[in-house]
Design an enzyme around this catalytic site. Structure first.
Site, PDB file in Angstrom:
ATOM      1  N   LYS A   1      -0.819  -0.951   3.689  1.00 44.58           N
ATOM      2  CA  LYS A   1      -1.512  -1.656   2.907  1.00 44.58           C
ATOM      3  C   LYS A   1      -2.710  -2.095   3.384  1.00 44.58           C
ATOM      4  O   LYS A   1      -3.078  -2.027   4.476  1.00 44.58           O
ATOM      5  CB  LYS A   1      -0.372  -3.178   2.991  1.00 44.58           C
ATOM      6  CG  LYS A   1       0.651  -2.790   1.862  1.00 44.58           C
ATOM      7  CD  LYS A   1       0.426  -2.286   0.671  1.00 44.58           C
ATOM      8  CE  LYS A   1       1.286  -2.389  -0.140  1.00 44.58           C
ATOM      9  NZ  LYS A   1       1.039  -1.903  -1.300  1.00 44.58           N
TER      10      LYS A   1
ATOM     11  N   GLU B   1      -5.212   4.066  -3.677  1.00 44.17           N
ATOM     12  CA  GLU B   1      -4.452   4.157  -4.058  1.00 44.17           C
ATOM     13  C   GLU B   1      -4.965   2.913  -4.621  1.00 44.17           C
ATOM     14  O   GLU B   1      -5.257   1.304  -3.830  1.00 44.17           O
ATOM     15  CB  GLU B   1      -2.944   3.365  -4.062  1.00 44.17           C
ATOM     16  CG  GLU B   1      -1.890   2.920  -4.651  1.00 44.17           C
ATOM     17  CD  GLU B   1      -0.474   3.114  -4.382  1.00 44.17           C
ATOM     18  OE1 GLU B   1      -0.432   4.055  -3.603  1.00 44.17           O
ATOM     19  OE2 GLU B   1       0.095   2.386  -5.153  1.00 44.17           O
TER      20      GLU B   1
ATOM     21  N   ASP C   1      -2.651   2.236 -10.292  1.00 42.40           N
ATOM     22  CA  ASP C   1      -1.177   1.862  -9.848  1.00 42.40           C
ATOM     23  C   ASP C   1      -0.331   0.021 -10.791  1.00 42.40           C
ATOM     24  O   ASP C   1      -0.692   0.311 -12.080  1.00 42.40           O
ATOM     25  CB  ASP C   1      -0.468   1.447  -8.780  1.00 42.40           C
ATOM     26  CG  ASP C   1       0.800   1.003  -8.936  1.00 42.40           C
ATOM     27  OD1 ASP C   1       1.246   0.094  -9.359  1.00 42.40           O
ATOM     28  OD2 ASP C   1       1.036   0.829  -7.513  1.00 42.40           O
TER      29      ASP C   1
ATOM     30  N   ASP D   1      -3.403   1.943   0.118  1.00 41.41           N
ATOM     31  CA  ASP D   1      -3.213   0.678  -0.739  1.00 41.41           C
ATOM     32  C   ASP D   1      -3.726  -0.463  -1.504  1.00 41.41           C
ATOM     33  O   ASP D   1      -3.062  -1.062   0.021  1.00 41.41           O
ATOM     34  CB  ASP D   1      -1.523   1.006  -1.181  1.00 41.41           C
ATOM     35  CG  ASP D   1      -1.480  -0.068  -3.062  1.00 41.41           C
ATOM     36  OD1 ASP D   1      -2.358  -0.237  -3.804  1.00 41.41           O
ATOM     37  OD2 ASP D   1      -0.357  -0.257  -2.913  1.00 41.41           O
TER      38      ASP D   1
ATOM     39  N   LYS E   1       4.817   1.288 -13.246  1.00 43.87           N
ATOM     40  CA  LYS E   1       5.741   0.490 -12.568  1.00 43.87           C
ATOM     41  C   LYS E   1       7.101   0.651 -13.977  1.00 43.87           C
ATOM     42  O   LYS E   1       6.053  -0.559 -14.747  1.00 43.87           O
ATOM     43  CB  LYS E   1       5.049  -0.260 -11.853  1.00 43.87           C
ATOM     44  CG  LYS E   1       5.274  -0.175  -9.996  1.00 43.87           C
ATOM     45  CD  LYS E   1       4.963  -1.450  -9.678  1.00 43.87           C
ATOM     46  CE  LYS E   1       4.927  -1.433  -8.266  1.00 43.87           C
ATOM     47  NZ  LYS E   1       3.706  -0.405  -7.804  1.00 43.87           N
TER      48      LYS E   1
HETATM   49 MG   LIG Z   1       0.746   0.733  -5.231  1.00 46.41          MG
END
Ligand SMILES: [Mg+2]
Length: 370
Positions: free
Chosen positions: A165, A218, A241, A193, A265
């Site tokens: 992250k 990402e 994403d 990400d 997702k």
């Molecule tokens: Mg992601």
């Protein structure tokens, strides 16, 4: 085959490893899930699950999911759950927007349709492409030292794919990712990400300072066009994403050449059926694909696993096992995890046996013989 009864439960699922932390102080202590069961007139029961990640991750929140399911569910009574396109069209007509509200209901219809066909869901989603999918683990946002140690622990547990992250203060994130990359063996796959946390200016600063590190970038920024501006000066693969909600988003990303891969997702897109449609198109268009979700446990992970394993292996990035993240157990025979790989349970539909007695009292009960 008709839907005769509908029940919906709220289940809090605390995280095994404590709070889940993203950049900018975004964090959650648990998934707050809605689990639905659809009972059919032939005695079969289908299950679906949806859990947002706090209130900050996607356009979804737990109380909204509960209220939305209660509002929408009555429209499904008497419908044939195998008519998935019709069910989804109906849900879109009577309840505008709010894809996350529809996700668990569609998932339960998919489970029922596959159970009625006496086939695992993966077969109805295009067929099983491999026995297992490679899992990734998340290095949540924290201090340089904490993140490097966590990455080492994850690799020590046998995982080869890390999602690190970032998206906070750029200078700190450069240090954090540099420390993580130095702490893990060469060949470890790293995704950085940012969860849309940066401006293009910040994302470019980060990318420039970390160009010697091998990683996939990402979702650096909020919008597709901001990500495109980063992409133009980036010498690394990019995955989007948060930007992928609709078919139009996917087509725009393809047309503009913004990304090499997509993270789909289920609840953000609105269920298994719509995710399957986007997945199939993404594969046709040459994207690499991850299918996952915003949260959940055994039921949701089973749906993710069926979608992952029906994605051609050469186009699949990785998968995630949410039922290993949480302290509660809501089903037996979950997707089997062996080291860093996950399969799908045997049996028709999602293949799991939900422990209804663990779900508490439903907040919604509809239909005869409730
Ligand atoms: Mg992601």
């Amino acid at each position: 085959m008709r839907i005769e009864t509908i029940k919906a439960y709220r289940v809090l699922q605390p995280f095994v490893d404590g709070p889940y932390k993203m950049s900018k102080g975004r964090h959650a202590d648990a998934f707050d899930a809605v689990i639905v069961s659809l009972g059919a007139d032939n005695g079969l029961v289908g299950w679906g699950e949806m859990a947002p990640l706090g209130t900050f991750y996607s356009d979804a929140f737990a109380a909204g999911a509960q209220a939305g399911v209660a509002e929408l569910a009555p429209h499904l009574l008497g419908r044939d759950p195998r008519a998935l396109a019709q069910v989804n069209r109906l849900m879109d007509v009577v309840f505008k927007g709010h894809p996350y509200v529809k996700s668990a209901l569609d998932m339960a219809c998919c489970d029922l349709a596959a159970r009625a066909a006496d086939a695992p869901l993966v077969t109805l989603l295009g067929g099983r492409e491999s026995e297992t999918a490679e899992l990734y683990r998340v290095v949540t946002h924290g201090s340089v030292d904490t993140m490097a140690k966590l990455a080492q622990r994850i690799v020590g547990d046998g995982f080869r794919r890390l999602q690190v992250k970032v998206g906070g203060d750029v200078k700190g994130d450069i240090e954090r990712v540099t420390a993580v990359a130095a702490a893990v063996p060469k060949g470890t796959v790293i995704f950085c990400d940012a969860n849309a946390g940066w401006t293009p200016f910040q994302a470019r600063q980060f990318a420039d300072a970390t160009r010697e590190i091998d990683y996939v970038f990402e979702q650096p920024c909020v919008s597709i066009d901001e990500c495109l501006s980063v992409r133009r000066s980036l010498g690394k693969p990019m995955v989007l994403d948060e930007s992928v909600v609709t078919l139009e988003n996917l087509l725009e990303i393809h047309r503009k050449g913004v990304a090499d891969g997509l993270t789909l997702k289920i609840s953000r897109i609105g269920g298994v059926s719509k995710t399957r449609a986007l997945r199939d198109l993404a594969v046709e268009l040459g994207f690499m694909v991850t299918v996952e979700d915003t949260g959940g446990a055994e039921i949701d992970t089973a749906a993710m696993a069926h979608l992952s394993l029906s994605t051609p292996e050469e186009r699949r990035l990785h998968a995630i096992a949410f039922h290993d993240w949480v302290t509660v157990k809501t089903a037996v025979a979950p997707p089997p995890v062996n080291g860093s790989r996950m399969g799908i349970p045997d049996g028709p539909g999602l293949g799991i046996d939900v422990l209804a007695e663990r779900l508490g009292n439903p907040f919604l009960e509809l239909g005869q013989g409730k």
